[in-house]
Design a protein around this motif. Structure first.
Motif, PDB file in Angstrom:
ATOM      1  N   GLY A   1       0.260   6.321   4.084  1.00  0.00           N
ATOM      2  CA  GLY A   1      -0.909   7.093   4.470  1.00  0.00           C
ATOM      3  C   GLY A   1      -1.772   6.331   5.450  1.00  0.00           C
TER       4      GLY A   1
ATOM      5  N   ASP B   1      -9.520   6.829   1.050  1.00  0.00           N
ATOM      6  CA  ASP B   1      -8.093   6.647   0.777  1.00  0.00           C
ATOM      7  C   ASP B   1      -7.406   5.912   1.925  1.00  0.00           C
ATOM      8  OD1 ASP B   1      -8.824   8.157  -1.373  1.00  0.00           O
ATOM      9  OD2 ASP B   1      -7.651   9.933  -0.834  1.00  0.00           O
ATOM     10  N   HIS B   2      -6.568   4.945   1.587  1.00  0.00           N
ATOM     11  CA  HIS B   2      -5.761   4.163   2.543  1.00  0.00           C
ATOM     12  C   HIS B   2      -6.613   3.223   3.402  1.00  0.00           C
ATOM     13  CE1 HIS B   2      -2.720   6.984   1.275  1.00  0.00           C
ATOM     14  NE2 HIS B   2      -3.396   7.987   1.786  1.00  0.00           N
TER      15      HIS B   2
ATOM     16  N   ALA C   1       0.831  -1.209   0.000  1.00  0.00           N
ATOM     17  CA  ALA C   1       0.000   0.000   0.000  1.00  0.00           C
ATOM     18  C   ALA C   1       0.865   1.260   0.000  1.00  0.00           C
ATOM     19  CB  ALA C   1      -0.915   0.007   1.217  1.00  0.00           C
ATOM     20  N   GLU C   2       0.329   2.313  -0.589  1.00  0.00           N
ATOM     21  CA  GLU C   2       1.006   3.609  -0.558  1.00  0.00           C
ATOM     22  C   GLU C   2       0.991   4.157   0.868  1.00  0.00           C
ATOM     23  OE1 GLU C   2      -0.913   6.124  -3.379  1.00  0.00           O
ATOM     24  OE2 GLU C   2      -0.296   4.920  -5.121  1.00  0.00           O
TER      25      GLU C   2
ATOM     26  N   ASN D   1      -5.833   2.767  -2.296  1.00  0.00           N
ATOM     27  CA  ASN D   1      -4.886   3.874  -2.188  1.00  0.00           C
ATOM     28  C   ASN D   1      -5.568   5.212  -2.441  1.00  0.00           C
ATOM     29  OD1 ASN D   1      -2.466   2.389  -1.653  1.00  0.00           O
ATOM     30  ND2 ASN D   1      -2.391   1.770  -3.804  1.00  0.00           N
TER      31      ASN D   1
END
Length: 271
Positions: free
Chosen positions: A88, A146-147, A85-86, A264
Motif C-alpha cells: 500500500g 495507513d502505510h 510493511a503491508e 499499516n
C-alpha cells in the motif's frame, strides 16, 4: 549551578523548537511562492521552486551550531526489529478545513496504531482535547495514516517517536490546522511530558497542529505548547521502547529511526 545534563537537555529542547520554527518558515515561503505563480509567473518561477523545495527538505538536516560534532565514522546500525510493511501507499488527499465536531465528548475513545513493529494502543482524551480526537477519528476513517512511516526518533534530552506525515519528511499535513488544547493538563508537571504521552507536533506557532504527532517513550522536558491528547497502554509502550532501543540513523540523537516503523492501519473506535 547548571549541570552538564541540564545543559544538554536545554540544548536539545532549543534544537527541537528551532526545527519546528524552520518548518513553519518553509511552509510560509511555499505559500508566498505559490501566490506568485498564480499571478502568472509560472515559467520564470519553475526553476526557482525546484531549488527551494530541495533546500526546504534538507534544511532540518543541517547541523545547529549548538549540536555536538559529528563522529568520525557513523555508528554501527542496530538490527531492524520490525516486520515488512503491508502493501500500500500513503494517502495524498487533503481538506480545506477542519472536520465538523462529530465525536461525543463524554464518551471514551481509543486508537490502535497497527505498525510493522506491533500494535500501539492509545487511550484518547476526548473530553479535554475534542478537536484533536475528532480530527484523528476523521483522518483514521479516511485511511490517512495507513502505510505511513514514523519518520523521526529523538534519543537525547527529548525522547519521542514522531509519526503522522504521509510524506515522511516532516512537511506533510492534512490541509487544515486544529486548535491547541489541554495545554494545562495537570500531568505536565514541571513542563515534563511523561512517558506514555501522545501529543501533537506543531510548527512552533499557536494553532498550527495538523496530522503529525509524537509518542513519548521516556519523560521529556518540553514547553507546554504541544496538545496532549492520549495515553499509551502497557503493550504499546513495549513496542515503542523496542523501536527506541534500535536507535536512529544520524548518530546525533535526532533522525530517522533504524527500525522500519510503518503504520499499516490506524483505527479509532468508540469504547
Amino acid at each position: 549551578m547548571v549541570t552538564n545534563e541540564q545543559r544538554r537537555r536545554q540544548l536539545a529542547r532549543e534544537k527541537f523548537e528551532r526545527q519546528q520554527e524552520r518548518r513553519e518558515a518553509a511552509r510560509r515561503k511555499v505559500v508566498r511562492r505559490n501566490a506568485v505563480i498564480a499571478a502568472g509567473l509560472a515559467v520564470v518561477l519553475a526553476a526557482g521552486a525546484t531549488a527551494f523545495a530541495t533546500g526546504a527538505l534538507s534544511g532540518d538536516d543541517k547541523k545547529d551550531k549548538t549540536d555536538a560534532a559529528a563522529p568520525d565514522s557513523p555508528p554501527a546500525k542496530k538490527p531492524d526489529p520490525c516486520a515488512k510493511a503491508e502493501p500500500g501507499v500513503p494517502a495524498t488527499a487533503t481538506w480545506k478545513k477542519e472536520p465538523e465536531l462529530a465525536i461525543d465528548k463524554s464518551a471514551s475513545y481509543a486508537m490502535d496504531l497497527r505498525t510493522t513493529c506491533g500494535t500501539v494502543d492509545i487511550k484518547l482524551d476526548a473530553k479535554n482535547a475534542p478537536h484533536t480526537v475528532n480530527s484523528f477519528d476523521f483522518l483514521a476513517g479516511k485511511g490517512y495514516f495507513d502505510h505511513t512511516k514514523c519518520h523521526r526518533l529523538t534519543t537525547g534530552g527529548i525522547y519521542v517517536l514522531q509519526c503522522g506525515d504521509p510524506k515522511g519528511t516532516g512537511q506533510g499535513n492534512p490541509g487544515y490546522n486544529i486548535p491547541d488544547e489541554n495545554l494545562k493538563d495537570p500531568r505536565l508537571k514541571g513542563n515534563v511530558y511523561p512517558a506514555g504521552t501522545v501529543a501533537m507536533a506543531n510548527t512552533g506557532q499557536p494553532g498550527s497542529g495538523g496530522s503529525q504527532f509524537f509518542l513519548v517513550y521516556q519523560d521529556s522536558q518540553l514547553p507546554p505548547t504541544y496538545t496532549p491528547f492520549g495515553t499509551i497502554g502497557a503493550e504499546g509502550m513495549k513496542v515503542l521502547k523496542k523501536i527506541a532501543a534500535a536507535g536512529e540513523q544520524s548518530g546525533a540523537g535526532d533522525g530517522a529511526p533504524n527500525a522500519t516503523v510503518v503504520i499499516n492501519k490506524a483505527v479509532v473506535r468508540k469504547s
